[in-house]
Write an enzyme that holds these catalytic residues in place. Sequence first.
Site, mmCIF file in Angstrom:
data_model
loop_
_atom_site.group_PDB
_atom_site.id
_atom_site.type_symbol
_atom_site.label_atom_id
_atom_site.label_comp_id
_atom_site.label_asym_id
_atom_site.label_seq_id
_atom_site.Cartn_x
_atom_site.Cartn_y
_atom_site.Cartn_z
ATOM 1 N N HIS A 94 -5.644 6.431 7.968
ATOM 2 C CA HIS A 94 -4.301 6.651 7.787
ATOM 3 C C HIS A 94 -3.631 7.963 7.824
ATOM 4 C CE1 HIS A 94 -4.842 2.578 5.099
ATOM 5 N NE2 HIS A 94 -3.725 2.591 6.208
ATOM 6 N N GLY A 95 -2.533 8.152 8.287
ATOM 7 C CA GLY A 95 -1.726 9.524 8.430
ATOM 8 C C GLY A 95 -2.250 10.116 9.788
ATOM 9 N N SER B 216 4.309 -0.046 0.240
ATOM 10 C CA SER B 216 3.171 0.084 -0.504
ATOM 11 C C SER B 216 3.534 -0.217 -1.904
ATOM 12 C CB SER B 216 2.809 1.428 -0.304
ATOM 13 O OG SER B 216 3.340 2.389 -0.873
ATOM 14 N N ASP C 287 2.439 -3.915 1.357
ATOM 15 C CA ASP C 287 1.556 -3.302 2.092
ATOM 16 C C ASP C 287 0.478 -2.700 1.039
ATOM 17 O OD1 ASP C 287 0.101 -2.255 4.303
ATOM 18 O OD2 ASP C 287 1.741 -0.467 4.332
ATOM 19 N N ASP D 293 -5.321 -5.869 -0.545
ATOM 20 C CA ASP D 293 -6.229 -4.924 -0.181
ATOM 21 C C ASP D 293 -7.246 -4.856 -1.427
ATOM 22 O OD1 ASP D 293 -7.787 -2.827 0.645
ATOM 23 O OD2 ASP D 293 -6.321 -1.475 1.067
ATOM 24 N N HIS E 98 -4.144 -0.604 11.173
ATOM 25 C CA HIS E 98 -3.437 0.222 10.577
ATOM 26 C C HIS E 98 -3.453 1.696 10.895
ATOM 27 C CE1 HIS E 98 -2.622 -2.170 6.740
ATOM 28 N NE2 HIS E 98 -2.948 -3.187 7.339
ATOM 29 N N GLY E 99 -2.671 2.583 10.372
ATOM 30 C CA GLY E 99 -2.902 4.141 10.897
ATOM 31 C C GLY E 99 -2.354 4.378 12.324
ATOM 32 N N ASN F 35 3.554 4.639 9.519
ATOM 33 C CA ASN F 35 4.203 4.960 8.334
ATOM 34 C C ASN F 35 4.548 6.659 8.663
ATOM 35 O OD1 ASN F 35 5.320 5.300 5.796
ATOM 36 N ND2 ASN F 35 3.851 4.746 4.531
ATOM 37 N N THR F 36 3.659 7.433 8.549
ATOM 38 C CA THR F 36 3.564 8.765 8.942
ATOM 39 C C THR F 36 4.467 9.355 9.544
ATOM 40 O OG1 THR F 36 1.161 9.017 8.027
ATOM 41 C CG2 THR F 36 2.195 11.000 8.634
HETATM 42 ZN ZN ZN Z 1 -2.425 0.789 5.975
#
Ligand code: ZN
Length: 286
Positions: free
Chosen positions: A180-181, A46, A78, A100, A210-211, A234-235
């Site tokens: 996300h997350g 990111s 990202d 984005d 995503h997420g 990611n998380t």
């Molecule tokens: Zn994302």
Amino acid sequence: MIKNYLKRTTEEKWALGHFNFSEDDALRAIAQAAFNLKAPILVGTSEGERKHIGLKQAVNLVKAFREEFGIPIFLNADHHKSFDAVKEAVDAGYDAILADFSALPFEENVKMTKQSVEYAKSKNPDIIIEGELGYMRGESKLQKEIIEIKSEDLTKPEEAGRFVRETGVDMLAPAVGNIHGIAANAPNIDFQRIGDIKKAVGSEVYLVLHGGSGMSESDFKNAIEAGISMIHINTEIRVAFTEALRKTLEEMPEETTPYKILTPSIEAMKKVIEEKLRIFGSVSKL
Ligand SMILES: [Zn+2]
């Protein structure tokens, strides 16, 4: 080339894994997991992650791992949210960019995304550009609260079709109930909507989920079946890293050698990544 793998994901019904990094050890864990399972893979930074590791450093570290392991590891910018950030990543040699502008109204989003596509392709015809449409809530961490998704957040298939035609993006990140997350509530993915969006954007444009952290195995399988070609995690690897690190520091309070302290974190991330790559079906797809 990423395009060849994307094409295969839809034909063979599997997904490419995308994992974020902001320092060398996370990248090492991702690269080793991909090497172990012979999986083509994307690594992403990111804007914040990229700032930590450095733009040139990210490009050259990925290049080094690619050479060392002899597998396709692609570098993605990202959630880059300004034209300047997009331009810097293109110029630095990133393989893919998520331009984005989803926070802007539709027409503005189209305009900025199109400008990003035109610039990127003029510099590197093989680069892959992803656009984002719809409103994705949350951020890449453990969130204690329940995140409620409203129906107006979700990407409308007819708008998605118009968006990809007008911008010329190669990939689209839709809002389909994903967040996300990791939130207190489990994600509620609208698989029908994924299928409808895939139909609207056509076979040449690929969908990115995503997420992915916190989603179940059946969520992933149904999403791939409905038309998803790439999944972002990611998380879950951040949590694996941090939990292992806390445990190590507690168990070895006298230890001061950084690589000894960090090795269990690399192993913990690797385990999560390999688990996901197996579920995504990207094992032995080189
Ligand atoms: Zn994302």
